[in-house]
Each structure stands twice: as C-alpha cells, then as structure tokens.
Motif scaffolding. Structure first.
Motif, PDB file in Angstrom:
ATOM      1  N   ASP A   1       0.811  -1.220   0.000  1.00 41.73           N
ATOM      2  CA  ASP A   1       0.000   0.000   0.000  1.00 41.73           C
ATOM      3  C   ASP A   1       0.842   1.267   0.000  1.00 41.73           C
ATOM      4  O   ASP A   1       0.407   2.310  -0.471  1.00 41.73           O
ATOM      5  CB  ASP A   1      -0.912   0.013   1.225  1.00 41.73           C
ATOM      6  CG  ASP A   1      -1.903  -1.138   1.209  1.00 41.73           C
ATOM      7  OD1 ASP A   1      -2.450  -1.442   0.134  1.00 41.73           O
ATOM      8  OD2 ASP A   1      -2.129  -1.742   2.279  1.00 41.73           O
ATOM      9  N   PHE A   2       2.042   1.193   0.550  1.00 48.64           N
ATOM     10  CA  PHE A   2       2.930   2.347   0.597  1.00 48.64           C
ATOM     11  C   PHE A   2       4.358   1.853   0.611  1.00 48.64           C
ATOM     12  O   PHE A   2       4.604   0.687   0.875  1.00 48.64           O
ATOM     13  CB  PHE A   2       2.603   3.251   1.810  1.00 48.64           C
ATOM     14  CG  PHE A   2       2.902   2.644   3.159  1.00 48.64           C
ATOM     15  CD1 PHE A   2       4.125   2.866   3.781  1.00 48.64           C
ATOM     16  CD2 PHE A   2       1.981   1.841   3.821  1.00 48.64           C
ATOM     17  CE1 PHE A   2       4.412   2.311   5.023  1.00 48.64           C
ATOM     18  CE2 PHE A   2       2.255   1.282   5.062  1.00 48.64           C
ATOM     19  CZ  PHE A   2       3.475   1.524   5.652  1.00 48.64           C
ATOM     20  N   PRO A   3       5.364   2.616   0.296  1.00 47.35           N
ATOM     21  CA  PRO A   3       5.301   4.043  -0.021  1.00 47.35           C
ATOM     22  C   PRO A   3       5.129   4.348  -1.508  1.00 47.35           C
ATOM     23  O   PRO A   3       4.877   5.481  -1.884  1.00 47.35           O
ATOM     24  CB  PRO A   3       6.656   4.550   0.461  1.00 47.35           C
ATOM     25  CG  PRO A   3       7.590   3.431   0.153  1.00 47.35           C
ATOM     26  CD  PRO A   3       6.768   2.176   0.446  1.00 47.35           C
ATOM     27  N   GLU A   4       5.273   3.339  -2.365  1.00 44.01           N
ATOM     28  CA  GLU A   4       5.307   3.613  -3.810  1.00 44.01           C
ATOM     29  C   GLU A   4       4.062   4.289  -4.353  1.00 44.01           C
ATOM     30  O   GLU A   4       4.123   4.943  -5.386  1.00 44.01           O
ATOM     31  CB  GLU A   4       5.558   2.312  -4.598  1.00 44.01           C
ATOM     32  CG  GLU A   4       6.911   1.707  -4.360  1.00 44.01           C
ATOM     33  CD  GLU A   4       6.961   0.706  -3.220  1.00 44.01           C
ATOM     34  OE1 GLU A   4       7.970   0.002  -3.114  1.00 44.01           O
ATOM     35  OE2 GLU A   4       5.980   0.637  -2.429  1.00 44.01           O
ATOM     36  N   ARG A   5       2.943   4.187  -3.665  1.00 46.04           N
ATOM     37  CA  ARG A   5       1.691   4.808  -4.127  1.00 46.04           C
ATOM     38  C   ARG A   5       1.491   6.234  -3.594  1.00 46.04           C
ATOM     39  O   ARG A   5       0.552   6.912  -3.995  1.00 46.04           O
ATOM     40  CB  ARG A   5       0.507   3.953  -3.712  1.00 46.04           C
ATOM     41  CG  ARG A   5       0.503   2.582  -4.357  1.00 46.04           C
ATOM     42  CD  ARG A   5      -0.694   1.789  -3.896  1.00 46.04           C
ATOM     43  NE  ARG A   5      -0.643   0.429  -4.406  1.00 46.04           N
ATOM     44  CZ  ARG A   5      -1.617  -0.433  -4.274  1.00 46.04           C
ATOM     45  NH1 ARG A   5      -2.732  -0.102  -3.656  1.00 46.04           N
ATOM     46  NH2 ARG A   5      -1.490  -1.653  -4.745  1.00 46.04           N
ATOM     47  N   LEU A   6       2.345   6.665  -2.692  1.00 46.34           N
ATOM     48  CA  LEU A   6       2.187   7.993  -2.099  1.00 46.34           C
ATOM     49  C   LEU A   6       2.620   9.086  -3.078  1.00 46.34           C
ATOM     50  O   LEU A   6       3.671   8.966  -3.722  1.00 46.34           O
ATOM     51  CB  LEU A   6       3.018   8.109  -0.822  1.00 46.34           C
ATOM     52  CG  LEU A   6       2.653   7.152   0.309  1.00 46.34           C
ATOM     53  CD1 LEU A   6       3.662   7.276   1.442  1.00 46.34           C
ATOM     54  CD2 LEU A   6       1.241   7.406   0.798  1.00 46.34           C
ATOM     55  N   PRO A   7       1.867  10.173  -3.170  1.00 42.89           N
ATOM     56  CA  PRO A   7       2.241  11.272  -4.077  1.00 42.89           C
ATOM     57  C   PRO A   7       3.635  11.821  -3.797  1.00 42.89           C
ATOM     58  O   PRO A   7       4.371  12.154  -4.734  1.00 42.89           O
ATOM     59  CB  PRO A   7       1.168  12.334  -3.829  1.00 42.89           C
ATOM     60  CG  PRO A   7       0.006  11.589  -3.267  1.00 42.89           C
ATOM     61  CD  PRO A   7       0.584  10.417  -2.512  1.00 42.89           C
ATOM     62  N   THR A   8       4.021  11.900  -2.528  1.00 41.42           N
ATOM     63  CA  THR A   8       5.350  12.423  -2.202  1.00 41.42           C
ATOM     64  C   THR A   8       6.444  11.485  -2.701  1.00 41.42           C
ATOM     65  O   THR A   8       7.478  11.936  -3.198  1.00 41.42           O
ATOM     66  CB  THR A   8       5.490  12.634  -0.685  1.00 41.42           C
ATOM     67  OG1 THR A   8       5.108  11.418  -0.010  1.00 41.42           O
ATOM     68  CG2 THR A   8       4.621  13.787  -0.210  1.00 41.42           C
ATOM     69  N   TRP A   9       6.239  10.187  -2.565  1.00 39.11           N
ATOM     70  CA  TRP A   9       7.206   9.198  -3.060  1.00 39.11           C
ATOM     71  C   TRP A   9       7.318   9.290  -4.580  1.00 39.11           C
ATOM     72  O   TRP A   9       8.426   9.330  -5.123  1.00 39.11           O
ATOM     73  CB  TRP A   9       6.765   7.787  -2.644  1.00 39.11           C
ATOM     74  CG  TRP A   9       7.685   6.702  -3.107  1.00 39.11           C
ATOM     75  CD1 TRP A   9       7.672   6.078  -4.330  1.00 39.11           C
ATOM     76  CD2 TRP A   9       8.770   6.124  -2.399  1.00 39.11           C
ATOM     77  NE1 TRP A   9       8.669   5.140  -4.411  1.00 39.11           N
ATOM     78  CE2 TRP A   9       9.358   5.150  -3.227  1.00 39.11           C
ATOM     79  CE3 TRP A   9       9.294   6.328  -1.126  1.00 39.11           C
ATOM     80  CZ2 TRP A   9      10.441   4.384  -2.831  1.00 39.11           C
ATOM     81  CZ3 TRP A   9      10.378   5.553  -0.738  1.00 39.11           C
ATOM     82  CH2 TRP A   9      10.941   4.602  -1.590  1.00 39.11           C
TER      83      TRP A   9
END
Length: 184
Positions: A166-174
């Motif tokens: 679920d994260f971090p690759e899907r986070l806008p900041t990442w």
C-alpha cells in the motif's frame, strides 16, 4: 497564547487518544469483542487501503473483524509512533497517523507485517473513539520471506497471490521524489 487550562485539556486529550490506540492492540490480540466494539464511534468507518476491508457502523465493523479473526490465529500488535493533529480547538476532533507492526499466525504460517493507520478520532460522551481508521501495509509476509521483502513492490502476501504494498510507492510524495531523481 492558549490558556493553561486549554493546554492541559489538549494534553489530556492526547493521552486519552494514545490510550485508545493502545487499547486497540490489546483488545484485537485478546479477541475482547465487547472492548473492540467500545473503541469505535457508532457511525465509524474501518477500511483497508487495498479495499478488502470496508465497513461503516459498529455492527458492520464487528462483522468484518469476525471475518478477519476467522483467518487469523494468535497475534501480537505493536504500535511504535503516533502523530496527532487536533482539529479546531482540539476538543472534539483529531486526526492521526500510527505506525507499527504485528506478528501473526495466518494461512497456516507465521507472518509479520508493517502497518500504517490513518485515523480520525472523535470525542464522544463516552470519551475519544475512532471515527475512521484506514489500515495500510508496507509488507505482510511469511517470516521466511522477510529478509528480502523490500526488494519487490509485491510485498502483501496475506492473500493467495502476492499484491503490491500500500505504501510508499503509491504515495504522491514518493512518486514526486522518484520522478525528480529520474526514476519512476
């Protein structure tokens, strides 16, 4: 500057919310159904970032937990860091992010997971409760897969086929950072 009374009230609210988060771990691990029910506001939402969990209202949340508990054996949840942000004067609403991990028996094997919760809390007549809780996983894997799990985006092994984390690759900041470095 806030009054001393307002500052004390804020500290008391923070302490009560931290206790709520701790009680969640103990009650989930102990399968204390009445205590789990008591953690949530009547119209609360409990969901997972991958969409597998999505329940609104305490009865639906409890039915969802029954399904989770049918798939899980013993477990031990640990919460590590809590970030709280109070909304408005902080007397009624707050948001939070909680990181932790759990050791679980699932699918006939020992598994470990890194968890992130995105929470909304509401102060009710019965104290602070979860108004919304979303669970996301950095990984969810059998112990023998743990040593190399961060080498792949397919880190959620809770189901028959591995799924992306679920994260971090899907986070806008990442995503923005990776693009700024010529990756992704």
């Amino acid at each position: 500057m806030p009054t001393i009374e307002a500052r004390i009230a804020r500290l008391e609210a923070e302490s009560q919310i931290r206790q709520l988060i701790a009680r969640y771990c103990f009650t989930i691990d102990d399968r204390d159904i009445a205590a789990i029910r008591d953690l949530f506001a009547p119209d609360a939402v409990l969901k997972s970032a991958d969409g597998v969990m999505n329940a609104t209202g305490v009865d639906a949340i409890m039915a969802q937990y029954d399904g989770r508990f049918d798939a899980l054996g013993p477990g031990h949840h640990f919460m590590h860091d809590v970030q709280l942000d109070f909304v408005g004067d902080g007397s009624q609403h707050a948001t939070g992010r909680v990181i932790g991990h759990a050791e679980l028996w699932r699918n006939g094997q020992m598994m470990v997971t890194a968890i992130r919760y995105d929470d909304t809390y509401r102060n009710t007549d019965a104290g602070w409760k979860f108004a919304e809780r979303t669970i996301a996983f950095l990984y969810y894997v059998p112990i023998d897969k743990y040593p190399n799990i961060l080498s792949t985006p397919l880190r959620n092994h809770a189901y028959a086929e591995p799924k992306p984390a679920d994260f971090p690759e899907r986070l806008p900041t990442w995503i923005a950072y990776e693009k700024s470095r010529g990756r992704g």
